[in-house]
Design a protein around this motif. Sequence first.
Motif, PDB file in Angstrom:
ATOM      1  N   ASP A  47       0.878  -1.013  -0.049  1.00  0.00           N
ATOM      2  CA  ASP A  47       0.171   0.203  -0.206  1.00  0.00           C
ATOM      3  C   ASP A  47       1.052   1.604   0.094  1.00  0.00           C
ATOM      4  O   ASP A  47       1.952   1.661   1.015  1.00  0.00           O
ATOM      5  CB  ASP A  47      -0.830   0.426   1.577  1.00  0.00           C
ATOM      6  N   VAL A  48       0.695   2.229  -1.057  1.00  0.00           N
ATOM      7  CA  VAL A  48       1.592   3.089  -1.784  1.00  0.00           C
ATOM      8  C   VAL A  48       0.407   4.558  -1.641  1.00  0.00           C
ATOM      9  O   VAL A  48       1.296   5.294  -1.649  1.00  0.00           O
ATOM     10  CB  VAL A  48       2.634   3.105  -2.490  1.00  0.00           C
ATOM     11  N   SER A  49      -0.473   3.878  -0.973  1.00  0.00           N
ATOM     12  CA  SER A  49      -1.315   5.597  -0.792  1.00  0.00           C
ATOM     13  C   SER A  49      -0.934   6.515  -0.065  1.00  0.00           C
ATOM     14  O   SER A  49      -0.107   6.253   1.294  1.00  0.00           O
ATOM     15  CB  SER A  49      -2.902   5.515  -0.975  1.00  0.00           C
ATOM     16  N   GLY A  50      -1.079   7.690  -0.686  1.00  0.00           N
ATOM     17  CA  GLY A  50      -0.112   8.838   0.556  1.00  0.00           C
ATOM     18  C   GLY A  50       1.237   9.254  -0.079  1.00  0.00           C
ATOM     19  O   GLY A  50       0.985  10.331   0.435  1.00  0.00           O
ATOM     20  N   TYR A  51       1.849   8.828  -1.151  1.00  0.00           N
ATOM     21  CA  TYR A  51       2.720   8.887  -1.128  1.00  0.00           C
ATOM     22  C   TYR A  51       3.424   9.116  -2.155  1.00  0.00           C
ATOM     23  O   TYR A  51       2.122   8.652  -3.455  1.00  0.00           O
ATOM     24  CB  TYR A  51       4.582   7.626  -0.912  1.00  0.00           C
ATOM     25  N   THR A  52       4.044  10.179  -2.908  1.00  0.00           N
ATOM     26  CA  THR A  52       4.050  11.033  -4.073  1.00  0.00           C
ATOM     27  C   THR A  52       4.579  10.057  -5.309  1.00  0.00           C
ATOM     28  O   THR A  52       5.865   9.434  -4.787  1.00  0.00           O
ATOM     29  CB  THR A  52       4.679  12.657  -4.063  1.00  0.00           C
ATOM     30  N   PRO A  53       4.244  10.346  -6.489  1.00  0.00           N
ATOM     31  CA  PRO A  53       5.553   9.115  -7.271  1.00  0.00           C
ATOM     32  C   PRO A  53       6.759  10.216  -6.978  1.00  0.00           C
ATOM     33  O   PRO A  53       7.093  11.064  -7.154  1.00  0.00           O
ATOM     34  CB  PRO A  53       5.408   9.765  -8.626  1.00  0.00           C
ATOM     35  N   GLY A  54       7.591   8.710  -7.292  1.00  0.00           N
ATOM     36  CA  GLY A  54       9.099   9.255  -7.060  1.00  0.00           C
ATOM     37  C   GLY A  54       9.887   9.180  -5.496  1.00  0.00           C
ATOM     38  O   GLY A  54      10.918   8.532  -5.793  1.00  0.00           O
ATOM     39  N   SER A  55       9.087   9.014  -4.741  1.00  0.00           N
ATOM     40  CA  SER A  55       8.782   8.499  -3.032  1.00  0.00           C
ATOM     41  C   SER A  55       9.614   7.179  -3.038  1.00  0.00           C
ATOM     42  O   SER A  55       9.249   6.317  -4.038  1.00  0.00           O
ATOM     43  CB  SER A  55       7.425   8.407  -2.024  1.00  0.00           C
ATOM     44  N   LYS A  56      10.779   6.829  -1.457  1.00  0.00           N
ATOM     45  CA  LYS A  56      11.306   6.188  -1.303  1.00  0.00           C
ATOM     46  C   LYS A  56      10.175   6.044  -0.460  1.00  0.00           C
ATOM     47  O   LYS A  56      10.199   6.058   0.281  1.00  0.00           O
ATOM     48  CB  LYS A  56      13.013   6.545  -1.247  1.00  0.00           C
ATOM     49  N   VAL A  57      10.830   4.154  -0.823  1.00  0.00           N
ATOM     50  CA  VAL A  57       9.352   3.495   0.282  1.00  0.00           C
ATOM     51  C   VAL A  57      10.238   1.919   0.586  1.00  0.00           C
ATOM     52  O   VAL A  57      10.608   1.838  -0.272  1.00  0.00           O
ATOM     53  CB  VAL A  57       8.202   3.004   0.498  1.00  0.00           C
ATOM     54  N   LYS A  58       9.939   1.940   1.880  1.00  0.00           N
ATOM     55  CA  LYS A  58      10.595   0.762   2.073  1.00  0.00           C
ATOM     56  C   LYS A  58       9.627  -0.382   2.809  1.00  0.00           C
ATOM     57  O   LYS A  58       8.766  -0.482   2.895  1.00  0.00           O
ATOM     58  CB  LYS A  58      10.971   0.215   3.982  1.00  0.00           C
ATOM     59  N   ASP A  59       9.886  -2.226   1.689  1.00  0.00           N
ATOM     60  CA  ASP A  59       9.082  -2.734   1.259  1.00  0.00           C
ATOM     61  C   ASP A  59       8.667  -3.618   2.636  1.00  0.00           C
ATOM     62  O   ASP A  59      10.188  -4.331   3.600  1.00  0.00           O
ATOM     63  CB  ASP A  59      10.137  -3.606   0.246  1.00  0.00           C
ATOM     64  N   PRO A  60       8.031  -3.381   2.697  1.00  0.00           N
ATOM     65  CA  PRO A  60       6.985  -4.336   4.443  1.00  0.00           C
ATOM     66  C   PRO A  60       7.937  -5.562   4.525  1.00  0.00           C
ATOM     67  O   PRO A  60       7.797  -6.141   5.638  1.00  0.00           O
ATOM     68  CB  PRO A  60       5.863  -4.071   4.854  1.00  0.00           C
ATOM     69  N   TYR A  61       7.619  -6.498   3.406  1.00  0.00           N
ATOM     70  CA  TYR A  61       8.261  -7.635   3.501  1.00  0.00           C
ATOM     71  C   TYR A  61       9.918  -7.991   3.547  1.00  0.00           C
ATOM     72  O   TYR A  61      10.464  -8.893   4.622  1.00  0.00           O
ATOM     73  CB  TYR A  61       7.872  -8.693   2.096  1.00  0.00           C
ATOM     74  N   THR A  62      10.396  -7.715   2.689  1.00  0.00           N
ATOM     75  CA  THR A  62      12.035  -7.019   2.781  1.00  0.00           C
ATOM     76  C   THR A  62      13.106  -6.589   3.198  1.00  0.00           C
ATOM     77  O   THR A  62      13.962  -6.594   3.506  1.00  0.00           O
ATOM     78  CB  THR A  62      12.591  -7.298   0.994  1.00  0.00           C
ATOM     79  N   GLN A  63      12.100  -5.290   3.923  1.00  0.00           N
ATOM     80  CA  GLN A  63      12.949  -4.245   4.297  1.00  0.00           C
ATOM     81  C   GLN A  63      13.626  -3.044   3.321  1.00  0.00           C
ATOM     82  O   GLN A  63      14.814  -2.549   3.971  1.00  0.00           O
ATOM     83  CB  GLN A  63      13.922  -4.232   5.478  1.00  0.00           C
ATOM     84  N   LYS A  64      13.578  -3.271   2.105  1.00  0.00           N
ATOM     85  CA  LYS A  64      14.720  -3.050   1.622  1.00  0.00           C
ATOM     86  C   LYS A  64      14.323  -1.965   0.529  1.00  0.00           C
ATOM     87  O   LYS A  64      12.770  -1.443   0.296  1.00  0.00           O
ATOM     88  CB  LYS A  64      14.904  -4.008   0.128  1.00  0.00           C
ATOM     89  N   ILE A  65      14.706  -0.582   0.153  1.00  0.00           N
ATOM     90  CA  ILE A  65      13.688   0.366  -0.167  1.00  0.00           C
ATOM     91  C   ILE A  65      13.482   0.166  -2.022  1.00  0.00           C
ATOM     92  O   ILE A  65      14.093  -0.313  -3.005  1.00  0.00           O
ATOM     93  CB  ILE A  65      15.033   1.445  -0.583  1.00  0.00           C
ATOM     94  N   PHE A  66      12.652   1.169  -2.464  1.00  0.00           N
ATOM     95  CA  PHE A  66      12.116   0.773  -3.720  1.00  0.00           C
ATOM     96  C   PHE A  66      11.532   2.364  -3.872  1.00  0.00           C
ATOM     97  O   PHE A  66      11.376   3.312  -3.300  1.00  0.00           O
ATOM     98  CB  PHE A  66      11.073  -0.538  -4.187  1.00  0.00           C
ATOM     99  N   ILE A  67      11.282   2.151  -5.106  1.00  0.00           N
ATOM    100  CA  ILE A  67      10.516   4.367  -5.315  1.00  0.00           C
ATOM    101  C   ILE A  67       8.844   3.476  -5.837  1.00  0.00           C
ATOM    102  O   ILE A  67       8.739   2.663  -6.548  1.00  0.00           O
ATOM    103  CB  ILE A  67      10.900   4.515  -6.759  1.00  0.00           C
ATOM    104  N   VAL A  68       7.841   5.064  -5.466  1.00  0.00           N
ATOM    105  CA  VAL A  68       6.330   4.258  -6.233  1.00  0.00           C
ATOM    106  C   VAL A  68       6.303   5.147  -7.577  1.00  0.00           C
ATOM    107  O   VAL A  68       7.261   6.206  -8.086  1.00  0.00           O
ATOM    108  CB  VAL A  68       5.676   5.325  -5.647  1.00  0.00           C
ATOM    109  N   PRO A  69       6.192   4.492  -8.309  1.00  0.00           N
ATOM    110  CA  PRO A  69       5.842   5.162  -9.668  1.00  0.00           C
ATOM    111  C   PRO A  69       4.790   6.321  -9.683  1.00  0.00           C
ATOM    112  O   PRO A  69       3.660   5.950  -9.180  1.00  0.00           O
ATOM    113  CB  PRO A  69       5.432   3.532 -10.484  1.00  0.00           C
TER     114      PRO A  69
END
Length: 69
Positions: A47-69
């Motif tokens: 769930d990335v609702s509330g994050y703007t495109p381009g934001s860095k988010v931590k994957d809750p399953y792996t704890q690794k960072i990804f970018i919101v499209p």
Amino acid sequence: VADASAMPRTPVGPRGATNQSEFPVAKPVPGKSGYVYSPYDSSKYVDVSGYTPGSKVKDPYTQKIFIVP
């Protein structure tokens, strides 16, 4: 003793600065606004609702960072 002003210098960026290309961009889940597939485990939604495109988010399953499209 060497003259310090004659020594070559290497530019150094801010600590912790990263290039966004170092992180994968998640793919949106069709028909589920605000959700993306985890780029590290495509069987999971994040769930990335509330994050703007381009934001860095931590994957809750792996704890690794990804970018919101």
